[in-house]
Scaffold this active site. Sequence first.
Site, PDB file in Angstrom:
ATOM      1  N   GLY A 134     -30.230 -43.087  28.637  1.00 42.01           N
ATOM      2  CA  GLY A 134     -30.075 -42.990  30.082  1.00 42.01           C
ATOM      3  C   GLY A 134     -30.745 -41.757  30.639  1.00 42.01           C
ATOM      4  O   GLY A 134     -30.215 -41.089  31.522  1.00 42.01           O
ATOM      5  N   ARG A 156     -32.872 -40.629  34.992  1.00 39.12           N
ATOM      6  CA  ARG A 156     -32.470 -40.111  36.301  1.00 39.12           C
ATOM      7  C   ARG A 156     -31.221 -39.236  36.157  1.00 39.12           C
ATOM      8  O   ARG A 156     -30.584 -39.204  35.110  1.00 39.12           O
ATOM      9  CB  ARG A 156     -32.197 -41.257  37.280  1.00 39.12           C
ATOM     10  N   GLY A 157     -30.886 -38.538  37.217  1.00 34.05           N
ATOM     11  CA  GLY A 157     -29.657 -37.769  37.271  1.00 34.05           C
ATOM     12  C   GLY A 157     -29.504 -36.770  36.140  1.00 34.05           C
ATOM     13  O   GLY A 157     -30.424 -36.021  35.798  1.00 34.05           O
ATOM     14  N   ARG A 173     -32.853 -48.465  31.257  1.00 35.44           N
ATOM     15  CA  ARG A 173     -32.517 -49.885  31.262  1.00 35.44           C
ATOM     16  C   ARG A 173     -33.344 -50.695  32.242  1.00 35.44           C
ATOM     17  O   ARG A 173     -33.637 -51.864  31.998  1.00 35.44           O
ATOM     18  CB  ARG A 173     -31.031 -50.071  31.586  1.00 35.44           C
ATOM     19  N   GLY A 206     -24.507 -44.547  30.860  1.00 36.73           N
ATOM     20  CA  GLY A 206     -23.196 -45.025  31.271  1.00 36.73           C
ATOM     21  C   GLY A 206     -23.253 -45.676  32.644  1.00 36.73           C
ATOM     22  O   GLY A 206     -24.216 -45.499  33.397  1.00 36.73           O
ATOM     23  N   TYR A 220     -13.492 -46.554  34.049  1.00 34.25           N
ATOM     24  CA  TYR A 220     -14.413 -45.447  33.755  1.00 34.25           C
ATOM     25  C   TYR A 220     -13.688 -44.316  33.028  1.00 34.25           C
ATOM     26  O   TYR A 220     -14.177 -43.785  32.025  1.00 34.25           O
ATOM     27  CB  TYR A 220     -15.013 -44.939  35.068  1.00 34.25           C
ATOM     28  N   ALA A 221     -12.492 -43.956  33.517  1.00 32.02           N
ATOM     29  CA  ALA A 221     -11.723 -42.878  32.892  1.00 32.02           C
ATOM     30  C   ALA A 221     -11.348 -43.231  31.462  1.00 32.02           C
ATOM     31  O   ALA A 221     -11.402 -42.381  30.558  1.00 32.02           O
ATOM     32  CB  ALA A 221     -10.471 -42.583  33.708  1.00 32.02           C
ATOM     33  N   LYS A 278     -14.419 -42.820  29.229  1.00 33.70           N
ATOM     34  CA  LYS A 278     -14.817 -41.426  29.031  1.00 33.70           C
ATOM     35  C   LYS A 278     -13.779 -40.641  28.215  1.00 33.70           C
ATOM     36  O   LYS A 278     -14.129 -39.745  27.444  1.00 33.70           O
ATOM     37  CB  LYS A 278     -15.054 -40.761  30.391  1.00 33.70           C
TER      38      LYS A 278
END
Length: 239
Positions: A9, A12-13, A34, A82, A145-146, A149
């Site tokens: 991933g 970006r970011g 992706r 993610g 999501y939590a 992670k």
Amino acid sequence: MSRSVLVTGGNRGLGLAMARALAGAGDKVAITYRSGEPPQELVELGCLAVKCDITEPEQVEQAFKEVEDAHGRVEVLVANAGINRDTLLLRMSEEDFSTVLETNLVGTFRVVKRASKGMLRARTGRIVLISSVVGLAGSAGQANYAASKAALVGFGRSLSRELGSRGITCNVVAPGFIDTDMTRELTDEQRKVIMEKIPAARYGEPDEVAATVRFLASEEAAYITGAVIPVDGGLGMGH
């Protein structure tokens, strides 16, 4: 250092910032993405961009083969890829929940397992998993999501015990609210509420997360493993 580094991933970011930082340190960096096209910035830095959906085992295997052919076995893995599908629990579908875990947790398992083969043979390696302050503190509307992670913490610490004697470190970085495209989508009111909870009174910068990843991947961090490093301006203190 000119090591073979893979950032999933990385287009970006936070992933882009990590790839930039590691390439700037002299490593041979490859990224997975992706969709879309890899940033021209990474191309100019000499990074290898490999299209790969980490939810597809065959694509993961092919991506590693391309990286190994170009740069040699992966010596540093940054598992960053993610997704999120935020919604309240009673509105969350089975697909919303399972898709996020399939990418964030199971996808990470796939790339770590594949990278660890070469690391075990060489008896050295660096694995960095990108979690989130949400995985430590929780967040309404982000149960999927939590959960994904938070699971990375147990996964990473188990790996540190399993692989540590072979010279392989595994650490977890838990960013807080970082100034990225994702957080820019928040409303002004949402940003104000979040800001009031951050002791540093500002959002973080992607480069600040990238610097932490670069350190954990370095020789200076050889005796750090099983750690969870928050980069969150103090937001997650006590968790």
